[in-house]
Design a protein around this motif. Structure first.
Motif, PDB file in Angstrom:
ATOM      1  N   ASN A 296      13.180  24.822  75.075  1.00 58.95           N
ATOM      2  CA  ASN A 296      14.430  24.998  74.331  1.00 58.95           C
ATOM      3  C   ASN A 296      14.202  25.389  72.879  1.00 58.95           C
ATOM      4  O   ASN A 296      15.112  25.888  72.222  1.00 58.95           O
ATOM      5  CB  ASN A 296      15.259  23.707  74.373  1.00 58.95           C
ATOM      6  N   ILE A 297      12.987  25.183  72.400  1.00 60.68           N
ATOM      7  CA  ILE A 297      12.691  25.547  71.017  1.00 60.68           C
ATOM      8  C   ILE A 297      12.857  27.050  70.787  1.00 60.68           C
ATOM      9  O   ILE A 297      13.073  27.503  69.664  1.00 60.68           O
ATOM     10  CB  ILE A 297      11.255  25.095  70.647  1.00 60.68           C
ATOM     11  N   LYS A 298      12.792  27.831  71.858  1.00 61.60           N
ATOM     12  CA  LYS A 298      12.910  29.288  71.716  1.00 61.60           C
ATOM     13  C   LYS A 298      14.274  29.698  71.192  1.00 61.60           C
ATOM     14  O   LYS A 298      14.448  30.818  70.675  1.00 61.60           O
ATOM     15  CB  LYS A 298      12.627  29.978  73.054  1.00 61.60           C
ATOM     16  N   LYS A 299      15.286  28.810  71.302  1.00 60.27           N
ATOM     17  CA  LYS A 299      16.626  29.137  70.807  1.00 60.27           C
ATOM     18  C   LYS A 299      16.656  29.272  69.289  1.00 60.27           C
ATOM     19  O   LYS A 299      17.507  29.952  68.737  1.00 60.27           O
ATOM     20  CB  LYS A 299      17.620  28.043  71.222  1.00 60.27           C
ATOM     21  N   PHE A 300      15.698  28.629  68.620  1.00 55.38           N
ATOM     22  CA  PHE A 300      15.723  28.579  67.159  1.00 55.38           C
ATOM     23  C   PHE A 300      14.913  29.741  66.590  1.00 55.38           C
ATOM     24  O   PHE A 300      13.860  29.568  65.974  1.00 55.38           O
ATOM     25  CB  PHE A 300      15.193  27.226  66.694  1.00 55.38           C
ATOM     26  N   SER A 301      15.434  30.913  66.765  1.00 62.89           N
ATOM     27  CA  SER A 301      14.693  32.135  66.450  1.00 62.89           C
ATOM     28  C   SER A 301      14.511  32.373  64.959  1.00 62.89           C
ATOM     29  O   SER A 301      13.707  33.220  64.559  1.00 62.89           O
ATOM     30  CB  SER A 301      15.402  33.345  67.078  1.00 62.89           C
TER      31      SER A 301
ATOM     32  N   PRO B 246       9.520  34.192  66.114  1.00 62.46           N
ATOM     33  CA  PRO B 246       9.086  35.374  65.351  1.00 62.46           C
ATOM     34  C   PRO B 246       8.887  35.141  63.860  1.00 62.46           C
ATOM     35  O   PRO B 246       8.131  35.876  63.222  1.00 62.46           O
ATOM     36  CB  PRO B 246      10.223  36.378  65.596  1.00 62.46           C
ATOM     37  N   LYS B 247       9.542  34.105  63.293  1.00 62.29           N
ATOM     38  CA  LYS B 247       9.472  33.895  61.847  1.00 62.29           C
ATOM     39  C   LYS B 247       8.699  32.635  61.456  1.00 62.29           C
ATOM     40  O   LYS B 247       8.603  32.326  60.264  1.00 62.29           O
ATOM     41  CB  LYS B 247      10.885  33.831  61.267  1.00 62.29           C
TER      42      LYS B 247
END
Length: 276
Positions: A46-51, A75-76
């Motif tokens: 779910n951490i992938k939601k925090f782009s 990405p950041k």
């Protein structure tokens, strides 16, 4: 203005917490500090939601499982701190993205040796702390690929090897912190001063290894030097380079040092007594 969340909580399941952060928060949040927050569970995909995350700290919790591949794909992300948990799995799949600057995976049960091909992509990384992970037995040669590195801590990582000569001779002069302590590293230490930034206060800890031979020149900007519990020999005249500097901690115990105490050390003792 950066969106930031700092958490002080009762015991909470981290995947549940990430699920509850919904809506625009998940795509605008830039800093998430969940250190010492009594989180349990794992770092889920779910951490992938925090782009938009640039800073992620979940240190000093009770997390288990592995560090998901999705963390690498943020990405950041510039700072990743998952230290002092019960995480396991391979280090090679948990360092971060190519934009990562600071990585702290220390005090976990992570293991494995990152490949040189993978680590060479992390050209921007400046700080790495893998202490008390299972990194050895070989010395990680990928370190030499990290030309921007200024902070390295790989203490207590089961390394039982010699350090390549290139580590001392070909690395850029920008280190400020080097901790290789509590391993089984052997060999001679060459001129440490060539590895350290001459304009920044620095710390060196090579204690509890099997280094031998005479002690080389050291950076004049040393604040902390621990070479104890090795097999070093020869004199200690190298200390004359640092007695007028910033040195506040020195441990040379449990070695085979010989020779006279240089006169310059009287000045060092006078500075200590007088609070300089």
């Amino acid at each position: 203005m950066k969106r930031k969340a700092q958490l002080i909580s009762e015991k909470v399941n981290l995947p549940d917490f990430l699920n509850n952060l919904s809506g625009c928060t998940s795509v605008t949040l830039q800093e998430l500090d969940a250190s010492s927050s009594k989180f349990t569970g794992s770092l889920s995909d779910n951490i992938k939601k925090f782009s938009s995350l640039e800073y992620l700290s979940i240190s000093h919790n009770q997390l288990n499982g592995s560090i998901r591949e999705k963390v690498r794909q943020l990405p950041k992300l510039e700072t990743l701190d998952v230290s002092s948990n019960s995480l396991s799995g391979a280090i090679s799949k948990s360092i971060g993205t190519s934009n990562i600057v600071k990585v702290n995976l220390s005090n976990n049960s992570l293991k494995g040796v990152p490949s040189e091909a993978y680590m060479s992509n992390l050209s921007s990384v400046e700080q790495i702390d893998l202490s008390s992970c299972m990194l050895g037995p070989s010395f990680p040669k990928w370190i030499q690929k990290l030309k921007s590195l200024n902070y390295l801590d790989i203490a207590n990582t089961n390394i039982s090897d010699t350090i390549p000569v290139e580590f001392w001779t070909l690395w850029p002069s920008q280190l400020t912190h080097l901790n290789l302590s509590s391993n089984n590293i052997t060999g001679e230490v060459t001129y440490l001063s060539s590895n350290f930034n001459p304009n920044v206060i620095s710390r060196i800890d090579l204690s509890s290894n099997n280094f031998y031979g005479s002690i080389p020149y050291v950076p004049s900007t040393l604040e902390w030097l621990d070479l104890s519990r090795n097999k070093l020999s020869g004199g200690i005249f190298f200390l004359c380079e640092v007695v007028d500097g910033q040195l506040s901690f020195l441990d040379l115990s449990d070695n085979s040092l010989t020779g006279q105490i240089p006169d310059c050390l009287w000045n060092f003792c006078w500075n200590l007594v007088n609070g300089y």
